[in-house]
Design a protein around this motif. Structure first.
Motif, PDB file in Angstrom:
ATOM      1  N   THR A 126     -31.426  -9.690  -5.146  1.00 34.85           N
ATOM      2  CA  THR A 126     -31.104 -10.001  -3.756  1.00 34.85           C
ATOM      3  C   THR A 126     -29.621  -9.857  -3.433  1.00 34.85           C
ATOM      4  OG1 THR A 126     -33.037 -11.409  -3.477  1.00 34.85           O
ATOM      5  CG2 THR A 126     -31.196 -11.803  -1.996  1.00 34.85           C
ATOM      6  N   ASN A 161     -34.243  -8.355   2.540  1.00 34.17           N
ATOM      7  CA  ASN A 161     -33.194  -9.331   2.286  1.00 34.17           C
ATOM      8  C   ASN A 161     -32.116  -9.325   3.367  1.00 34.17           C
ATOM      9  OD1 ASN A 161     -32.176  -6.830   1.549  1.00 34.17           O
ATOM     10  ND2 ASN A 161     -30.899  -7.651  -0.096  1.00 34.17           N
ATOM     11  N   THR A 390     -38.313 -12.735  -6.319  1.00 31.45           N
ATOM     12  CA  THR A 390     -38.303 -12.432  -4.894  1.00 31.45           C
ATOM     13  C   THR A 390     -39.725 -12.180  -4.409  1.00 31.45           C
ATOM     14  OG1 THR A 390     -36.117 -11.424  -5.104  1.00 31.45           O
ATOM     15  CG2 THR A 390     -37.365 -10.891  -3.128  1.00 31.45           C
ATOM     16  N   SER A 411     -36.263 -15.802  -2.007  1.00 27.23           N
ATOM     17  CA  SER A 411     -35.666 -15.297  -3.246  1.00 27.23           C
ATOM     18  C   SER A 411     -34.848 -16.387  -3.909  1.00 27.23           C
ATOM     19  CB  SER A 411     -34.781 -14.077  -2.959  1.00 27.23           C
ATOM     20  OG  SER A 411     -34.238 -13.558  -4.161  1.00 27.23           O
TER      21      SER A 411
END
Length: 753
Positions: A126, A161, A390, A411
């Motif tokens: 991430t 993300n 995630t 995440s």
């Protein structure tokens, strides 16, 4: 030994699975390089629903690189591939890992703060960048890759993300009803030895597999005198087709590293093939901590990734009007960096030798006279252990003229670091130049420069709820809106000095909202115009707090705010396409730290420009692709550099790749070349050091036979251009620079069955 065992296992599995299909392979039809209908090109990255759309229908800028495109680029690293994406400036001259990637004028001093790498639609990690680690360092390209999507700006600040810059999504090959495979051997003029193998097929009804990987080693394109690049990788991809969808599971295990190529002194005798690392200096002891503890390291380890990325996805159609997508991944491993980093100018040995005349080689015992050029070299050691899990799920409702999606992205990630950077000592300026005795600071009677030692541990959690709604206003006009509400938590402690005292502790909990608005006017089935406005952010990660701890203690949220406008034109015919996108970006609150632990500059950057992405082919076998970027990146708010150009970003760049395919007896030949041209750039935000523009030529030839044999030859940097990608990022006034990679040639032979 483990490389050899891996190769034997992989090859044995490929051959065993190939035997039943050899007869079919011998009867296969003549190999043809069939061209895709450009109107039907699809993209799978950027939609909130997780469903694919035609590229010409998408209301955002995205590029597609297929297997053939990747083959012609012959990338030396993953970041090398990004050079083919409009709006992206990738510096891949540092080796197989540790690239610097800049996006559309977004600010940055190194690494890739505005890049996310996805595998099968889920981020490999991430945080886009931590110190000494950007996403592409954890990813290796091999024969298992089917294609790559590259999404720039657009809705990216809302989905996945929330990366507002560049998201590259690599999709794996999947198995089919018949057993197929490939075995490939590659060598080069720098003694690369590499074997790739891949096999795919059916395990049962509607259950398919793909397994592939590689083993390789070489002294490196910049010869270190030993095998400075070594590695292997294996990927397994399992697909189950359901009556109403598909389930996918994959795992990718990698252990691959290479020498860290760094800026070199710009003096006589040093060129683009030079590297500081060599047999005489790869092993060295450094001192760290308050007690001056000594430890030996092998700097031949360089930079790399030893870890795994495993995950999968569930795609389901629920009663026709509803769709459910869940993608997940677990990443764990070590991303270490060891290297020899220049510090300051090259000087004559006589100016630093204790006796003012000479010094002795620490390994050979040779005497070097006072005219010998020497330079301080920092022996940097960074141990980094990372982990993340995630998950990204989305539920979509489709109507006659609308589509509504709600999604949840979560995440959890961590990074544990141990650093000792600095450790400077004078070395001879020569490939693998050795350390010297007879210099006070080398012999620990003084100090040759600064040291920065840390032991840190960090944990983070990101939870984001996002929603998107698209409405078809008419047969030709549609509009969409997307919103993301994100919560970002960081727990982080740092022991600076390795004395057991925690002197920086972070407990961070902030929320942020991102939004995107788009409109698409499809003038014809194959032509359209889109406009998009986006507000997003880059949330702070561990290093942002370490470098800006004072600002954090004063209550600043350290969030970089990003605003983007895009206006695009799309045209796709069966044999050509043209995508042109105008863009404007503003990034507020960017922080730049030249040396870890050093002072930080706060900036606002703006950039505007145009991206071009085009291709054409005809029935004679001729084809050509073009991507180009023209931009004006400017620092608009800074205590000292307002009005200057953003560092290390060219005002324009282009790549032109013509190719010609023709038949000869039972062979299909494809001859191609790529001309890259790049404008001047500044090496620093102060705009005091100019990196001159350059042109680079690459060529290649692919020969395919109807029996499954294929031969590939590629030569990069044919004219051996010695341009620079960067100056000295730690001390811009020092005459040091990192060259683009020198001329190299690779040859491959493969067999498809």
């Amino acid at each position: 030994m483990k490389h050899t065992q891996f190769a034997h296992t992989l090859l044995a599995a490929s051959i065993a699975l190939a035997l039943p299909s050899l007869a079919r392979a011998q009867e296969a039809e003549k190999v043809k390089n069939e061209k895709q209908d450009y109107v039907e090109q699809i993209v799978v990255t950027g939609t909130a629903s997780g469903q694919s759309v035609r590229k010409v229908d998408a209301s955002y800028a995205s590029s597609i690189l297929g297997e053939d495109d990747i083959k012609k680029l012959a990338p030396k690293s993953t970041a090398d591939l990004f050079k083919a994406i409009p709006g992206v400036w990738a510096e891949s001259s540092g080796g197989v890992a540790g690239a610097n990637v800049f996006v559309r004028g977004f600010p940055g001093g190194g690494d890739a703060p505005f890049l996310t790498v996805q595998l099968q639609g889920i981020p490999v990690y991430t945080p886009p960048t931590l110190s000494f680690l950007e996403n592409s360092s954890m990813f290796r390209i091999d024969e298992t890759i089917d294609f790559m999507d590259a999404l720039r700006g657009g809705p990216s600040s809302v989905v996945s993300n929330g990366q507002p810059g560049l998201t590259t999504n690599f999709m794996l090959k999947e198995g089919g009803e018949s057993t197929e495979g490939r075995v490939k051997y590659t060598t080069s003029d720098y003694n690369l030895q590499r074997v790739d193998a891949l096999v795919s097929g059916a395990l049962a009804e509607d259950l398919y597999f793909m397994i592939g990987g590689y083993v390789q080693q070489s002294p490196g394109i910049r010869d270190a005198g030993f095998d400075s690049e070594k590695g292997h990788q294996i990927t397994i991809n399992i697909t189950k087709v359901l009556d109403n969808g598909k389930i996918n599971l994959f795992t990718r295990n990698t252990d691959d590293h290479g020498a860290w190529y760094l800026p070199t002194p710009l003096v006589a005798g040093v060129d683009n093939s030079y590297t500081q690392l060599g047999t005489l200096n790869r092993q060295a002891s450094i001192q760290y901590g308050p007690e001056g503890e000594s430890e030996a390291f092998d700097f031949g380890e360089g930079r790399g990734w030893d870890g795994s990325i495993s995950g999968g996805s569930i795609n389901l159609d629920l009663d026709g009007d509803w769709a459910f997508v869940d993608r997940f991944a677990y990443t764990s491993g070590n991303a270490d960096t060891l290297g020899l980093v220049p510090n300051g100018d090259a000087v004559a040995l006589s100016t630093v030798a204790d006796n003012g005349q000479s010094a002795i080689g620490a390994v050979t015992g040779n005497t070097y006279d006072g005219d010998t050029l020497v330079q301080q070299i920092g022996r940097w050691v960074v141990r980094k252990q990372i982990e993340s899990f995630t998950n990204d799920l989305a539920l979509t409702k489709k109507g006659d003229n609308f589509s509504a999606t709600v999604g949840l992205f979560t995440s959890s990630f961590s990074a544990n670091d141990w650093w000792s950077i600095g450790n400077h000592s004078y070395h001879v300026i020569a490939p693998g130049g050795e350390n010297l005795t007879g210099i006070a600071c080398n012999d620990n009677e003084d100090s040759c420069g600064w040291n920065y030692d840390i032991n840190s541990t960090g944990d983070g959690n990101t939870r984001a709820l996002y929603a998107a709604f698209e409405y078809q206003l008419s047969d030709t006009l549609s509009a969409d809106i997307g919103v993301r509400q994100e919560n970002h938590e960081i727990e982080y402690t740092v022991d600076e000095g390795l004395d057991g005292v925690i002197n920086k502790a972070v407990q961070y909990d902030e929320n942020d909202t991102a939004i995107t608005l788009g409109a698409n006017w499809q003038l014809q089935e194959d032509m359209g115009i889109f406009a998009r406005y986006s507000e997003g952010s880059k949330m702070p990660y561990f290093d942002d707090f370490r470098d800006n701890f004072g600002a954090y203690e004063n209550g600043e949220d350290l969030i970089k705010e990003v605003t983007q406008f895009e206006l695009g034109y799309k045209l796709a015919k069966s044999n050509y396409y043209l995508y042109a996108t105008g863009f404007y970006n503003e990034v507020k609150g960017d922080t730049f730290t030249r040396v870890p632990g050093g002072p930080t500059e706060v900036l606002t950057n703006q950039a505007y420009g145009v991206e071009l992405d085009a291709a054409y082919y005809n029935d004679t076998g001729f084809s050509v692709t073009l991507n180009a970027t023209i931009q004006n990146p400017e620092i608009t708010d800074s205590a000292t550099n307002e009005g200057n150009e953003a560092q290390r970003q060219p005002g324009w760049q282009l790549r032109l790749t013509p190719s010609y395919e023709f038949e000869m007896v039972n062979y299909v030949l494809n001859l191609y070349g790529t001309l890259s041209a790049v404008d001047d750039r500044y090496a620093d935000n102060e705009n005091t050091v100019v990196l001159e523009g350059y042109e680079k030529l690459d060529i290649g030839l692919i020969i395919q036979h109807d029996n499954g044999m294929q031969f590939e030859f590629a030569m990069q940097n044919v004219t051996d251009e010695d341009a620079l990608t960067e100056g000295d990022p730690r001390n811009p006034t020092s005459p040091n620079g990192r060259f683009i990679l020198p001329r190299s040639a690779t040859f491959s032979v493969s067999y498809d069955f």
